[in-house]
Design a protein around this motif. Structure first.
Motif, PDB file in Angstrom:
ATOM      1  N   GLN A  70     -51.896  25.392  60.323  1.00 51.05           N
ATOM      2  CA  GLN A  70     -50.471  25.684  60.120  1.00 51.05           C
ATOM      3  C   GLN A  70     -49.733  24.451  59.604  1.00 51.05           C
ATOM      4  OE1 GLN A  70     -48.470  27.162  63.599  1.00 51.05           O
ATOM      5  NE2 GLN A  70     -46.513  27.429  62.558  1.00 51.05           N
ATOM      6  N   PHE A  73     -50.726  23.856  56.030  1.00 56.23           N
ATOM      7  CA  PHE A  73     -50.068  24.832  55.165  1.00 56.23           C
ATOM      8  C   PHE A  73     -48.629  24.412  54.876  1.00 56.23           C
ATOM      9  CE2 PHE A  73     -47.107  28.379  54.930  1.00 56.23           C
ATOM     10  CZ  PHE A  73     -47.557  29.018  53.789  1.00 56.23           C
ATOM     11  N   GLN A  74     -47.902  24.060  55.938  1.00 60.37           N
ATOM     12  CA  GLN A  74     -46.494  23.669  55.769  1.00 60.37           C
ATOM     13  C   GLN A  74     -46.364  22.433  54.887  1.00 60.37           C
ATOM     14  OE1 GLN A  74     -44.935  23.256  59.741  1.00 60.37           O
ATOM     15  NE2 GLN A  74     -44.707  25.455  60.044  1.00 60.37           N
ATOM     16  N   TYR A  77     -47.301  23.468  51.243  1.00 61.91           N
ATOM     17  CA  TYR A  77     -46.333  24.372  50.626  1.00 61.91           C
ATOM     18  C   TYR A  77     -45.029  23.653  50.283  1.00 61.91           C
ATOM     19  CZ  TYR A  77     -43.358  28.419  49.809  1.00 61.91           C
ATOM     20  OH  TYR A  77     -42.492  29.326  49.238  1.00 61.91           O
ATOM     21  N   GLN A 137     -57.234  25.917  45.465  1.00 71.93           N
ATOM     22  CA  GLN A 137     -55.768  25.952  45.418  1.00 71.93           C
ATOM     23  C   GLN A 137     -55.221  25.604  44.041  1.00 71.93           C
ATOM     24  OE1 GLN A 137     -57.571  24.100  47.462  1.00 71.93           O
ATOM     25  NE2 GLN A 137     -56.909  21.963  47.519  1.00 71.93           N
ATOM     26  N   PHE A 191     -47.221  29.904  47.815  1.00 71.58           N
ATOM     27  CA  PHE A 191     -47.515  30.345  49.182  1.00 71.58           C
ATOM     28  C   PHE A 191     -49.000  30.691  49.296  1.00 71.58           C
ATOM     29  CE2 PHE A 191     -47.802  33.350  52.661  1.00 71.58           C
ATOM     30  CZ  PHE A 191     -46.911  32.859  53.610  1.00 71.58           C
ATOM     31  N   VAL A 192     -49.516  31.366  48.277  1.00 67.15           N
ATOM     32  CA  VAL A 192     -50.931  31.745  48.257  1.00 67.15           C
ATOM     33  C   VAL A 192     -51.812  30.508  48.134  1.00 67.15           C
ATOM     34  CG1 VAL A 192     -52.711  33.071  47.040  1.00 67.15           C
ATOM     35  CG2 VAL A 192     -50.387  33.978  47.228  1.00 67.15           C
ATOM     36  N   SER A 194     -51.188  27.400  48.972  1.00 64.06           N
ATOM     37  CA  SER A 194     -51.143  26.606  50.199  1.00 64.06           C
ATOM     38  C   SER A 194     -51.968  27.248  51.308  1.00 64.06           C
ATOM     39  CB  SER A 194     -49.692  26.423  50.664  1.00 64.06           C
ATOM     40  OG  SER A 194     -48.957  25.680  49.716  1.00 64.06           O
ATOM     41  N   SER A 195     -52.003  28.575  51.322  1.00 65.79           N
ATOM     42  CA  SER A 195     -52.849  29.288  52.288  1.00 65.79           C
ATOM     43  C   SER A 195     -54.316  28.972  52.041  1.00 65.79           C
ATOM     44  CB  SER A 195     -52.610  30.794  52.193  1.00 65.79           C
ATOM     45  OG  SER A 195     -51.264  31.124  52.488  1.00 65.79           O
ATOM     46  N   TYR A 199     -56.395  27.107  54.939  1.00 68.40           N
ATOM     47  CA  TYR A 199     -57.278  27.971  55.724  1.00 68.40           C
ATOM     48  C   TYR A 199     -58.677  28.169  55.120  1.00 68.40           C
ATOM     49  CZ  TYR A 199     -52.998  29.195  58.207  1.00 68.40           C
ATOM     50  OH  TYR A 199     -51.841  29.144  58.936  1.00 68.40           O
TER      51      TYR A 199
END
Length: 214
Positions: A70, A73-74, A77, A137, A191-192, A194-195, A199
């Motif tokens: 998490q 990701f933050q 992003y 990414q 967003f995608v 960074s996911s 992850y």
């Protein structure tokens, strides 16, 4: 057969800005090449220092001692969001047009240096690591930055035409709204990406590092 409105808009945009896309893509690729050249210009001690920090990081990855997905990701992003946000602001400011191109060139340098250093120091193992850690990414980030760069440059040039060529004057508010909507759409694609970075990439990196270690 009737074409979907979104596809029509995208097709018209690509056709009208084809030469600009070509220029921006070439500029980005020049950055990638320059980044890989910088790797070869490093002296032995600089390479050793960077490689030491790299192996320390890989050790943390193999042990699973990374920041939470998490948090990653933050961080990813909001970093990318700030990047395209800066492009958006530079496009509106008109005088920021050359800086937009510099930002794209710098992004290319970062990608080229990262991949080039891994391959230079680790050979095919470095290529595998860059394939799983950098590519997933960036398959989304790089096109997103290129599209945002083209849109920002185009908007900036349109603003210049509005200021100095009164015959082609267009109301500014609808222009800004379209420009802002484009940035919001691109932010969704980030967003995608960074996911994937938070992850997916760490999982594959851990597998590759363990494979190399064995």
């Amino acid at each position: 057969m009737r074409r979907h409105p979104l596809k029509s808009i995208v097709a018209v945009h690509m056709r009208e800005h084809a030469s600009m896309y070509l220029f921006v893509i070439v500029l980005f690729l020049m950055g990638v090449i320059f980044g890989s050249i910088v790797v070869n210009s490093l002296n032995f001690s600089q390479k050793q220092d960077l490689y030491y920090y790299l192996t320390q990081f890989f050790g943390q990855v193999s042990k699973g001692n990374l920041a939470s997905a998490q948090d990653m990701f933050q961080q990813s992003y909001f970093h990318n969001l700030k990047y395209i946000g800066l492009m958006w602001v530079l496009g509106i400011s008109i005088i920021g047009l050359p800086i937009i191109l510099i930002l794209l060139f710098l992004k290319g340098i970062v990608v080229g240096f990262t991949v080039g250093f891994l391959v230079n120091q680790m050979g095919w193992q470095g290529f595998l690591l860059s394939f799983v850690s950098v590519m997933p990414q960036n398959l989304i980030i790089i096109p997103a930055f290129i599209v945002m760069g083209v849109i920002s440059v185009s908007f900036s040039l349109q603003m210049v035409r509005n200021q100095f060529m009164k015959r082609t004057h267009e109301p500014i508010f609808p222009m800004i709204m379209r420009y802002t909507m484009a940035m919001l759409v691109i932010s969704v694609s980030l967003f995608v990406s960074s996911s994937l970075e938070a992850y997916v990439s760490p999982f594959f990196m851990k597998q590759i590092i363990q494979l190399i270690g064995n």
